[in-house]
Design a protein around this motif. Sequence first.
Motif, PDB file in Angstrom:
ATOM      1  N   LYS A 189       2.003   0.981  -4.345  1.00 31.87           N
ATOM      2  CA  LYS A 189       3.313   1.373  -4.852  1.00 31.87           C
ATOM      3  C   LYS A 189       4.227   0.155  -4.930  1.00 31.87           C
ATOM      4  O   LYS A 189       4.002  -0.861  -4.257  1.00 31.87           O
ATOM      5  N   LEU A 190       5.264   0.258  -5.742  1.00 27.87           N
ATOM      6  CA  LEU A 190       6.260  -0.803  -5.889  1.00 27.87           C
ATOM      7  C   LEU A 190       7.494  -0.405  -5.104  1.00 27.87           C
ATOM      8  O   LEU A 190       7.934   0.748  -5.159  1.00 27.87           O
ATOM      9  N   VAL A 248      -0.614  -0.200 -11.201  1.00 29.38           N
ATOM     10  CA  VAL A 248      -0.472   1.109 -10.555  1.00 29.38           C
ATOM     11  C   VAL A 248      -0.808   2.225 -11.535  1.00 29.38           C
ATOM     12  O   VAL A 248      -1.500   3.196 -11.198  1.00 29.38           O
ATOM     13  N   GLN A 249      -0.364   2.079 -12.772  1.00 30.82           N
ATOM     14  CA  GLN A 249      -0.581   3.104 -13.803  1.00 30.82           C
ATOM     15  C   GLN A 249      -2.057   3.273 -14.158  1.00 30.82           C
ATOM     16  O   GLN A 249      -2.458   4.318 -14.668  1.00 30.82           O
ATOM     17  N   GLN A 250      -2.869   2.267 -13.883  1.00 32.94           N
ATOM     18  CA  GLN A 250      -4.292   2.331 -14.229  1.00 32.94           C
ATOM     19  C   GLN A 250      -5.130   3.045 -13.173  1.00 32.94           C
ATOM     20  O   GLN A 250      -6.331   2.842 -13.073  1.00 32.94           O
ATOM     21  N   GLN A 264       0.853  -1.186   0.000  1.00 31.07           N
ATOM     22  CA  GLN A 264       0.000   0.000   0.000  1.00 31.07           C
ATOM     23  C   GLN A 264       0.896   1.247   0.000  1.00 31.07           C
ATOM     24  O   GLN A 264       1.971   1.260   0.616  1.00 31.07           O
ATOM     25  N   ALA A 265       0.446   2.286  -0.661  1.00 30.26           N
ATOM     26  CA  ALA A 265       1.250   3.504  -0.797  1.00 30.26           C
ATOM     27  C   ALA A 265       1.605   4.116   0.559  1.00 30.26           C
ATOM     28  O   ALA A 265       2.661   4.739   0.713  1.00 30.26           O
ATOM     29  N   LEU A 292      -4.572  -6.573  -1.505  1.00 32.44           N
ATOM     30  CA  LEU A 292      -3.624  -5.593  -0.973  1.00 32.44           C
ATOM     31  C   LEU A 292      -4.288  -4.232  -0.790  1.00 32.44           C
ATOM     32  O   LEU A 292      -4.143  -3.580   0.260  1.00 32.44           O
ATOM     33  N   LYS A 293      -5.021  -3.782  -1.787  1.00 32.22           N
ATOM     34  CA  LYS A 293      -5.708  -2.492  -1.708  1.00 32.22           C
ATOM     35  C   LYS A 293      -6.668  -2.455  -0.523  1.00 32.22           C
ATOM     36  O   LYS A 293      -6.833  -1.421   0.137  1.00 32.22           O
TER      37      LYS A 293
END
Length: 267
Positions: free
Chosen positions: A215-216, A207-209, A138-139, A188-189
């Motif tokens: 985050k990676l 992530v781009q969508q 998670q970010a 995860l979200k």
Amino acid sequence: MKKALKLGLLAMLVFALAVALVGCGGSEPAKEPAQEQAADPGASKLIVGSDTTFAPFEFADAATGKYIGFDVDLIEALCEEAGYELVFQSMSFDGLIPALQTSQIDAAISAMTITDKRKEVVNFSDTYYKSGLIVAVQAKNEDIKGFDELKGKKIAVQSGTTGAMEAEKVPEAKITYFTNTDQALLELKNGAVDAVINDYPVSAYFVQQGNEDVKLVGDILSAEEYGIAVPKDKPEVLEKLNGALKTLKENGKYAEIYKKWFGEEPK
């Protein structure tokens, strides 16, 4: 007189019939295209399996439901070059190799990493993509910065993948297995797991969508090579696909497909 007239009419009828028969005989060449078409059965069918939940390699377009992606474009181009009629079949990733072993499908293209264990039961084409594994969190997570911080954590993975194999090496990890990567990333979200181990390009695409809450982290683990899996008893299929792949790389078609989906030249 009437008898003579009848005989004359009969003679004319016989003559007309003869002419008609000659005309039919003259139409024989018209059958040749149909005969030529029958003699040429066209392209052989190639049944190709894929787990169509692995964007950007293979997934269903939200608007049309049609399967799209890098692997889809590539296998279509390969089949066209090799002279195959493609029959594309969606199935779970962990069912692909069993389907190959039981001849349900002729090949599998699904971002499948070439490994020694898999090579024991199927053959692989030449490498068509180079990848690696990455950790997604998670970010807001500031504790996990890569693979070294995964000890004892809850990790989600897709069954049968190299990501799952890597997670199984993590000490005291609590691993949850899913049939596709989307399910693992959604877990995860939702905060049900601490991390996901998955192929870098797939997690990056996720992530781009618009999934900025993911985050990676850390470095990409190892260089992995994707190949098209083919049954051991179909060497002719392997030979044709390898030949077609070589041609596509030489004539620029492979680079065109690669840039379409990854926005850069092939690595």
